[in-house]
Design a protein around this motif. Sequence first.
Motif, mmCIF file in Angstrom:
data_model
loop_
_atom_site.group_PDB
_atom_site.id
_atom_site.type_symbol
_atom_site.label_atom_id
_atom_site.label_comp_id
_atom_site.label_asym_id
_atom_site.label_seq_id
_atom_site.Cartn_x
_atom_site.Cartn_y
_atom_site.Cartn_z
ATOM 1 N N GLY A 498 0.957 -1.139 -0.043
ATOM 2 C CA GLY A 498 -0.011 0.286 0.137
ATOM 3 C C GLY A 498 0.868 1.254 0.102
ATOM 4 N N LYS A 499 0.906 2.184 1.028
ATOM 5 C CA LYS A 499 1.464 3.281 1.246
ATOM 6 C C LYS A 499 2.662 3.084 2.058
ATOM 7 C CE LYS A 499 -2.460 6.276 0.202
ATOM 8 N NZ LYS A 499 -3.393 7.741 0.566
ATOM 9 N N MET A 500 3.091 1.977 2.186
ATOM 10 C CA MET A 500 3.998 1.827 3.492
ATOM 11 C C MET A 500 5.262 0.763 2.759
ATOM 12 S SD MET A 500 2.741 3.459 5.999
ATOM 13 C CE MET A 500 3.760 2.978 7.361
ATOM 14 N N GLY A 546 7.894 10.004 12.582
ATOM 15 C CA GLY A 546 7.062 10.159 13.683
ATOM 16 C C GLY A 546 6.286 8.875 13.942
ATOM 17 N N LEU A 547 5.259 8.898 14.496
ATOM 18 C CA LEU A 547 4.588 7.682 14.738
ATOM 19 C C LEU A 547 3.973 6.950 13.809
ATOM 20 C CD1 LEU A 547 2.008 9.318 17.527
ATOM 21 C CD2 LEU A 547 4.446 8.156 17.951
ATOM 22 N N GLU A 548 4.247 7.179 12.446
ATOM 23 C CA GLU A 548 3.677 6.219 11.450
ATOM 24 C C GLU A 548 4.973 4.975 11.284
ATOM 25 O OE1 GLU A 548 1.965 8.615 7.869
ATOM 26 O OE2 GLU A 548 3.349 9.754 8.709
ATOM 27 N N ALA A 549 6.102 5.166 11.541
ATOM 28 C CA ALA A 549 7.085 4.307 11.726
ATOM 29 C C ALA A 549 6.982 3.182 12.752
ATOM 30 C CB ALA A 549 8.266 4.874 11.528
ATOM 31 N N ARG A 550 7.319 1.877 12.429
ATOM 32 C CA ARG A 550 7.291 0.847 13.138
ATOM 33 C C ARG A 550 8.529 -0.078 13.387
ATOM 34 N NH1 ARG A 550 2.310 -2.750 11.987
ATOM 35 N NH2 ARG A 550 2.772 -1.935 10.012
ATOM 36 N N PHE A 551 9.111 -0.397 14.755
ATOM 37 C CA PHE A 551 10.180 -1.367 14.601
ATOM 38 C C PHE A 551 9.783 -2.589 15.445
ATOM 39 C CE2 PHE A 551 14.006 -2.890 16.314
ATOM 40 C CZ PHE A 551 15.049 -2.530 15.426
ATOM 41 N N ILE A 552 9.801 -3.660 14.727
ATOM 42 C CA ILE A 552 9.128 -5.055 15.381
ATOM 43 C C ILE A 552 10.444 -6.008 15.162
ATOM 44 C CG2 ILE A 552 7.437 -6.703 15.221
ATOM 45 C CD1 ILE A 552 5.881 -4.599 13.223
ATOM 46 N N ILE A 553 10.380 -6.563 16.493
ATOM 47 C CA ILE A 553 11.573 -7.795 16.740
ATOM 48 C C ILE A 553 10.830 -9.088 17.048
ATOM 49 C CG2 ILE A 553 13.613 -8.555 17.879
ATOM 50 C CD1 ILE A 553 14.392 -5.651 18.356
ATOM 51 N N VAL A 565 10.733 -3.552 9.871
ATOM 52 C CA VAL A 565 10.833 -1.799 9.738
ATOM 53 C C VAL A 565 9.655 -1.541 8.730
ATOM 54 C CG1 VAL A 565 12.021 0.373 9.650
ATOM 55 C CG2 VAL A 565 13.303 -1.864 10.571
ATOM 56 N N VAL A 566 8.674 -0.876 9.300
ATOM 57 C CA VAL A 566 7.671 -0.432 8.588
ATOM 58 C C VAL A 566 7.874 1.122 8.377
ATOM 59 C CG1 VAL A 566 5.245 -0.425 7.841
ATOM 60 C CG2 VAL A 566 6.541 -2.474 8.937
ATOM 61 N N PHE A 567 7.864 1.860 7.219
ATOM 62 C CA PHE A 567 7.638 3.298 7.340
ATOM 63 C C PHE A 567 7.018 3.749 6.037
ATOM 64 C CE2 PHE A 567 11.719 1.791 5.476
ATOM 65 C CZ PHE A 567 11.827 2.464 4.439
ATOM 66 N N TYR A 573 12.325 13.347 -1.809
ATOM 67 C CA TYR A 573 12.886 13.822 -0.234
ATOM 68 C C TYR A 573 12.244 15.116 -0.139
ATOM 69 C CZ TYR A 573 15.688 15.177 3.570
ATOM 70 O OH TYR A 573 16.126 15.805 4.544
ATOM 71 N N VAL A 574 11.389 15.553 0.794
ATOM 72 C CA VAL A 574 10.743 16.907 1.092
ATOM 73 C C VAL A 574 10.785 16.948 2.422
ATOM 74 C CG1 VAL A 574 9.139 18.315 0.841
ATOM 75 C CG2 VAL A 574 9.135 16.822 -1.144
ATOM 76 N N ASN A 575 11.572 17.686 2.892
ATOM 77 C CA ASN A 575 11.738 18.047 4.348
ATOM 78 C C ASN A 575 10.448 18.976 4.987
ATOM 79 O OD1 ASN A 575 12.498 19.193 7.087
ATOM 80 N ND2 ASN A 575 14.578 18.305 6.797
ATOM 81 N N ARG A 576 9.701 18.640 5.766
ATOM 82 C CA ARG A 576 8.591 19.241 6.220
ATOM 83 C C ARG A 576 8.632 20.367 7.277
ATOM 84 N NH1 ARG A 576 4.631 14.527 7.606
ATOM 85 N NH2 ARG A 576 5.528 14.937 10.009
ATOM 86 N N GLY A 577 10.042 20.592 7.628
ATOM 87 C CA GLY A 577 10.410 21.555 8.448
ATOM 88 C C GLY A 577 10.452 21.241 9.793
ATOM 89 N N ASP A 578 10.070 20.320 10.351
ATOM 90 C CA ASP A 578 10.184 19.558 11.622
ATOM 91 C C ASP A 578 11.126 18.355 11.585
ATOM 92 O OD1 ASP A 578 8.669 17.980 10.310
ATOM 93 O OD2 ASP A 578 7.209 17.909 11.794
ATOM 94 N N GLY A 579 11.948 18.279 10.516
ATOM 95 C CA GLY A 579 13.010 17.176 10.549
ATOM 96 C C GLY A 579 12.292 16.021 9.921
ATOM 97 N N ARG A 580 10.907 15.760 9.662
ATOM 98 C CA ARG A 580 10.597 14.644 9.114
ATOM 99 C C ARG A 580 10.314 14.749 7.518
ATOM 100 N NH1 ARG A 580 5.649 13.743 13.531
ATOM 101 N NH2 ARG A 580 7.064 13.763 15.506
ATOM 102 N N LEU A 581 9.915 13.483 6.901
ATOM 103 C CA LEU A 581 9.748 13.300 5.668
ATOM 104 C C LEU A 581 8.541 13.640 5.244
ATOM 105 C CD1 LEU A 581 11.974 10.456 4.680
ATOM 106 C CD2 LEU A 581 12.688 12.800 4.189
ATOM 107 N N ALA A 582 8.268 13.966 3.992
ATOM 108 C CA ALA A 582 6.811 14.307 3.455
ATOM 109 C C ALA A 582 6.377 13.040 2.663
ATOM 110 C CB ALA A 582 6.897 15.646 2.833
#
Length: 582
Positions: A498-500, A546-553, A565-567, A573-582
């Motif tokens: 999908g989008k991930m 942010g909270l959209e990423a997941r790290f599973i062991i 790893v899911v993101f 690469y578009v920086n939104r100004g707060d350090g996160r990707l768009a």
Amino acid sequence: MRLWLERKVINFTRKMNLRGKIFIMYVLILLVPTLILGSGSIYLVIRSLHQNYLVTVDESVRQTARNVDFGKRSYDLLAVRTATDGELIARLGRDYADTPEVVDTVNYVDRTFLITSKYLPGIVDLRIYHTNETLVQDGQLLWRPEARNISGIDERTWYNAIIQSPDALHWSIVPDDPSQVMITRKIIGPTGDVLGVVYILLSYDAVFGELLGHPFHDRGNLYILDQSRQIIAATKQWQIGGNLKADESKPRGHIIVKPLSSGWNVVAVFQMRSMDQQSWSVLMLISCITAFFLLLSVFLMLTIVKNIVWRIRRLGNRMNDLSRGEFEATVRHYGQDELGEVESMFNSMSTRLGKLVEDITKAGQMEKKQTFKALQAQINPHFIYNSLGLIRWRALDAKDDEQIRIIDALTTFYRLTLNSQISVIPLRDELEHVRAYLEIQQLRYPGRVLIEWEIGDDVLPLYTVKTILQPIVENCYLHGAITRKKDAVIRISVTKRGKMIEMSVFDNGRGISDTTLLEIEEGSYSGSGNGFGTVNIKERLRLYFGLEARFIIESEHAKWTRVTVVFPACSEYVNRGDGRLA
């Protein structure tokens, strides 16, 4: 009458400041009634608490005695069943003329009693000693007493002492080693002759440790006494093997004795001084809480609730909103007293706090990025590239193809690692970085690990945070011990769902224990790492996605581990100004 009394109280407190109002409330509503009503109930409450405590302790000791009795009977039954096995008695009393008969007896003993040692927890060793000269000792279950040590005693001396003992079944502590308990049971033939001895060695902690570990919240001691009143187990293990002294019960001390069906006794020694302190603490707490809630309902508290309590409650509700991040929360303030000033200051604080939290969040994100860049900048990339180039020319002169492969892989690996100018790269470059690392490992451990790739063509142009996948693969070698695994496999999968984007690394190494896995998930794991461990990966994923990423062991100890790893899928690469990707 009620309205008249309300007016009198309000008029009396109108000109007082908040401190004066609270003092009057304390004296008239709490202190005086509490002193009057509470003095008569203290004695009854303390006495009731003491009685309840003694009943609770007695029941606890009774339950412990039941558990000890059940456990002892279980081990006794195991020893008795082994020693009274009819076939075993017949084989120990037989004279053997040829080897096949001896082998048949050894096989019978191993087949019948080897599994016996697994019946109950805590069994360290199980042996069957005999003196039949025509029967061998196999060193596993069948033994003959010789010039060896067993539990710190010469075998022959120990065996003769057991044979001469009037007791058929005997428990004892291993000399000079209170961490082990020894059970012996005579094997008696049809004519009453002793044919041998069943020897069972138990772990003290497994048998008694949990039952006697911390009784009464570490405010007392438990002892288990055998028929001769010798201490066979105790909360303080250094007392094992001795006798219970009379001075164990000090002033205000209590002793509870619970006999067991086998003749043993469970003895509890505890002090009441700590109970007195606890009783007073509980009593004071209950008294204060009861008095507060009881007296809140009286008439005088209701007459001033509009003046103080209602306003404090409103202010508390707004503070609760503020704790949830609603920095626009304000209160309408009344009056010119101290509480009114607090309401006005709260409105100003909520506005300034919202601005401050926003500034701190941005500063923290920038600090993390600068820290990560500073770590990368500690190595001079040009020096490493020039050095690798020089080594490659020498390898070309020497026509060393394998060395050239290693140098090329290192160059590819460090080209991305040491590039401090970028933090986000296409997935194609990240996979090339991982392949370079695996090329080096395959040259180090040729033919030991099979690498499987499952890469979707549609993910290669998408973007990811740099060095997310390689540290996970590196952990397969560092912590998974994959090179020591037969038929070792590392399976790397990168797919778009999908989008991930889902990146997964699977290995069939030694896995991760449940305890370590829980510590890693809670962030309390203190084991050694490689500098880009799970904490670093989680922080960078949170920084960019942010909270959209997941790290599973996921892992099964000694079998396999899978890290996922899911993101979000990012096509540019578009920086939104707060350090996160768009």
